[in-house]
Write a protein that holds these residues in place. Structure first.
Motif, PDB file in Angstrom:
ATOM      1  N   LEU A  18       4.020  -9.840  -4.577  1.00  0.00           N
ATOM      2  CA  LEU A  18       3.798 -10.460  -3.264  1.00  0.00           C
ATOM      3  C   LEU A  18       4.499  -9.681  -2.162  1.00  0.00           C
ATOM      4  O   LEU A  18       3.943  -9.468  -1.074  1.00  0.00           O
ATOM      5  N   TYR A  19       5.722  -9.248  -2.445  1.00  0.00           N
ATOM      6  CA  TYR A  19       6.488  -8.454  -1.471  1.00  0.00           C
ATOM      7  C   TYR A  19       5.726  -7.174  -1.112  1.00  0.00           C
ATOM      8  O   TYR A  19       5.552  -6.848   0.074  1.00  0.00           O
ATOM      9  N   ALA A  20       5.248  -6.460  -2.138  1.00  0.00           N
ATOM     10  CA  ALA A  20       4.534  -5.208  -1.903  1.00  0.00           C
ATOM     11  C   ALA A  20       3.235  -5.453  -1.144  1.00  0.00           C
ATOM     12  O   ALA A  20       2.870  -4.685  -0.249  1.00  0.00           O
ATOM     13  N   PHE A  21       2.544  -6.540  -1.495  1.00  0.00           N
ATOM     14  CA  PHE A  21       1.287  -6.848  -0.810  1.00  0.00           C
ATOM     15  C   PHE A  21       1.521  -7.088   0.683  1.00  0.00           C
ATOM     16  O   PHE A  21       0.798  -6.554   1.530  1.00  0.00           O
ATOM     17  N   ILE A  22       2.531  -7.871   1.002  1.00  0.00           N
ATOM     18  CA  ILE A  22       2.833  -8.177   2.411  1.00  0.00           C
ATOM     19  C   ILE A  22       3.232  -6.911   3.177  1.00  0.00           C
ATOM     20  O   ILE A  22       2.747  -6.639   4.271  1.00  0.00           O
ATOM     21  N   ILE A  23       4.113  -6.120   2.553  1.00  0.00           N
ATOM     22  CA  ILE A  23       4.613  -4.906   3.213  1.00  0.00           C
ATOM     23  C   ILE A  23       3.493  -3.900   3.470  1.00  0.00           C
ATOM     24  O   ILE A  23       3.385  -3.323   4.566  1.00  0.00           O
ATOM     25  N   TYR A  24       2.642  -3.682   2.452  1.00  0.00           N
ATOM     26  CA  TYR A  24       1.649  -2.621   2.575  1.00  0.00           C
ATOM     27  C   TYR A  24       0.314  -3.083   3.159  1.00  0.00           C
ATOM     28  O   TYR A  24      -0.471  -2.252   3.613  1.00  0.00           O
ATOM     29  N   ALA A  25       0.072  -4.386   3.168  1.00  0.00           N
ATOM     30  CA  ALA A  25      -1.173  -4.884   3.750  1.00  0.00           C
ATOM     31  C   ALA A  25      -1.054  -5.174   5.242  1.00  0.00           C
ATOM     32  O   ALA A  25      -2.035  -5.060   5.980  1.00  0.00           O
ATOM     33  N   PHE A  26       0.147  -5.521   5.685  1.00  0.00           N
ATOM     34  CA  PHE A  26       0.286  -6.014   7.054  1.00  0.00           C
ATOM     35  C   PHE A  26       1.212  -5.192   7.950  1.00  0.00           C
ATOM     36  O   PHE A  26       1.192  -5.375   9.170  1.00  0.00           O
ATOM     37  N   LEU A  27       2.018  -4.308   7.367  1.00  0.00           N
ATOM     38  CA  LEU A  27       2.968  -3.541   8.167  1.00  0.00           C
ATOM     39  C   LEU A  27       2.611  -2.056   8.183  1.00  0.00           C
ATOM     40  O   LEU A  27       1.804  -1.587   7.372  1.00  0.00           O
ATOM     41  N   GLU A  28       3.228  -1.339   9.079  1.00  0.00           N
ATOM     42  CA  GLU A  28       2.994   0.104   9.191  1.00  0.00           C
ATOM     43  C   GLU A  28       3.387   0.796   7.893  1.00  0.00           C
ATOM     44  O   GLU A  28       4.407   0.474   7.275  1.00  0.00           O
ATOM     45  N   LEU A  29       2.580   1.745   7.454  1.00  0.00           N
ATOM     46  CA  LEU A  29       2.855   2.456   6.221  1.00  0.00           C
ATOM     47  C   LEU A  29       4.184   3.198   6.304  1.00  0.00           C
ATOM     48  O   LEU A  29       4.410   3.981   7.224  1.00  0.00           O
ATOM     49  N   GLY A  30       5.049   2.928   5.363  1.00  0.00           N
ATOM     50  CA  GLY A  30       6.345   3.600   5.308  1.00  0.00           C
ATOM     51  C   GLY A  30       7.468   2.870   6.002  1.00  0.00           C
ATOM     52  O   GLY A  30       8.605   3.331   5.992  1.00  0.00           O
ATOM     53  N   VAL A  31       7.175   1.703   6.587  1.00  0.00           N
ATOM     54  CA  VAL A  31       8.191   0.983   7.359  1.00  0.00           C
ATOM     55  C   VAL A  31       9.331   0.472   6.477  1.00  0.00           C
ATOM     56  O   VAL A  31      10.454   0.303   6.953  1.00  0.00           O
ATOM     57  N   ALA A  32       9.036   0.238   5.194  1.00  0.00           N
ATOM     58  CA  ALA A  32      10.042  -0.366   4.320  1.00  0.00           C
ATOM     59  C   ALA A  32      10.719   0.644   3.399  1.00  0.00           C
ATOM     60  O   ALA A  32      11.450   0.254   2.485  1.00  0.00           O
ATOM     61  N   VAL A  33      10.479   1.944   3.610  1.00  0.00           N
ATOM     62  CA  VAL A  33      11.091   2.959   2.751  1.00  0.00           C
ATOM     63  C   VAL A  33      12.054   3.824   3.555  1.00  0.00           C
ATOM     64  O   VAL A  33      12.080   3.779   4.783  1.00  0.00           O
ATOM     65  N   HIS A  34      12.831   4.611   2.833  1.00  0.00           N
ATOM     66  CA  HIS A  34      13.783   5.522   3.460  1.00  0.00           C
ATOM     67  C   HIS A  34      13.042   6.481   4.407  1.00  0.00           C
ATOM     68  O   HIS A  34      11.924   6.927   4.086  1.00  0.00           O
ATOM     69  N   PRO A  35      13.645   6.810   5.560  1.00  0.00           N
ATOM     70  CA  PRO A  35      12.983   7.721   6.517  1.00  0.00           C
ATOM     71  C   PRO A  35      12.522   9.027   5.886  1.00  0.00           C
ATOM     72  O   PRO A  35      11.492   9.593   6.300  1.00  0.00           O
ATOM     73  N   GLY A  36      13.270   9.490   4.886  1.00  0.00           N
ATOM     74  CA  GLY A  36      12.888  10.736   4.229  1.00  0.00           C
ATOM     75  C   GLY A  36      11.599  10.625   3.434  1.00  0.00           C
ATOM     76  O   GLY A  36      10.957  11.628   3.122  1.00  0.00           O
ATOM     77  N   MET A  37      11.213   9.398   3.067  1.00  0.00           N
ATOM     78  CA  MET A  37       9.990   9.166   2.304  1.00  0.00           C
ATOM     79  C   MET A  37       8.810   8.813   3.197  1.00  0.00           C
ATOM     80  O   MET A  37       7.653   8.961   2.808  1.00  0.00           O
ATOM     81  N   LYS A  38       9.090   8.335   4.382  1.00  0.00           N
ATOM     82  CA  LYS A  38       8.040   7.820   5.272  1.00  0.00           C
ATOM     83  C   LYS A  38       7.010   8.893   5.603  1.00  0.00           C
ATOM     84  O   LYS A  38       5.798   8.614   5.598  1.00  0.00           O
ATOM     85  N   SER A  39       7.466  10.085   5.884  1.00  0.00           N
ATOM     86  CA  SER A  39       6.531  11.153   6.245  1.00  0.00           C
ATOM     87  C   SER A  39       5.594  11.491   5.090  1.00  0.00           C
ATOM     88  O   SER A  39       4.404  11.773   5.301  1.00  0.00           O
ATOM     89  N   ASN A  40       6.108  11.456   3.849  1.00  0.00           N
ATOM     90  CA  ASN A  40       5.270  11.706   2.677  1.00  0.00           C
ATOM     91  C   ASN A  40       4.211  10.626   2.517  1.00  0.00           C
ATOM     92  O   ASN A  40       3.055  10.905   2.187  1.00  0.00           O
TER      93      ASN A  40
END
Length: 202
Positions: A18-40
């Protein structure tokens, strides 16, 4: 397996799904990961979305497939969900293998996540081929191993919490987490299978 452990696994799996679904379905991609991973993540959105959504479906389905009452009273539904689960493992595994080359942390991370993806696909295939040949016990054992690898989605996030809580720099602990998130799970699964095999022979 103890009912308490099964309950913890089920709750953990559903919560992370459920956590992953909410994060990746409704928020900007990479918002919940380390800045170093967001660009990837943002450079490979198709790969990450395929991996995340296929994996969270498998994670949500998995625990209920091991419920003995469900398997025996809802056999048709068990088979349908099993096919969905294994299809999601295939999609999640292939996309995970693709994304492993871009994982944060260099070679150690690439190899850890890459091997996880290969084993996830392989054990899913073995589980499927076993049930096609009516090898029920073998199918059950391969599914235990496969779901232990699926559960890496949960242990990865537990590891992240421990890593951040310990004060160890992310850049230091994350590459090893690419292995720690699934190797212990695999060892526990093999121990469970060995224990069951010993019980059946006595």
């Amino acid at each position: 397996m103890n009912k308490i452990y099964k309950s913890i696994i089920t709750v953990g799996s559903v919560f992370i799904s459920l956590y992953a679904f909410i994060i990746y379905a409704f928020l900007e991609l990479g918002v919940a990961v380390h800045p170093g991973m967001k660009s990837n993540f943002q450079a490979h959105p198709i790969g990450i979305y395929l991996h995340i959504f296929a994996s969270l479906i498998a994670l949500a389905i998995g625990p209920f497939q091991f419920n003995e009452k469900f398997r025996t009273t809802k056999t048709h539904l068990h088979r349908i969900l099993g096919k969905v689960y294994l299809l999601c493992v295939l999609i999640g595994g292939l996309s995970g293998l693709y994304m492993a080359q871009f994982s944060f942390g260099g070679t150690i991370s690439h190899l850890g996540f890459g091997l996880l993806a290969v084993l996830w696909i392989f054990t899913g295939y073995k589980a499927y081929s076993s049930i096609i040949r009516k090898m029920i016990v073998a199918h059950y054992h391969w599914m235990i191993i496969n779901f232990a690898l699926t559960f890496a989605a949960v242990t990865l996030r537990i590891g992240l919490g421990i890593g951040f809580g310990s004060g160890i720099p992310f850049e230091t602990f994350y590459p090893y987490l690419a292995w720690i998130c699934w190797v212990p799970n695999l060892l526990v699964a093999l121990m469970i299978i060995r224990k069951e095999a010993t019980r059946l022979t006595h």
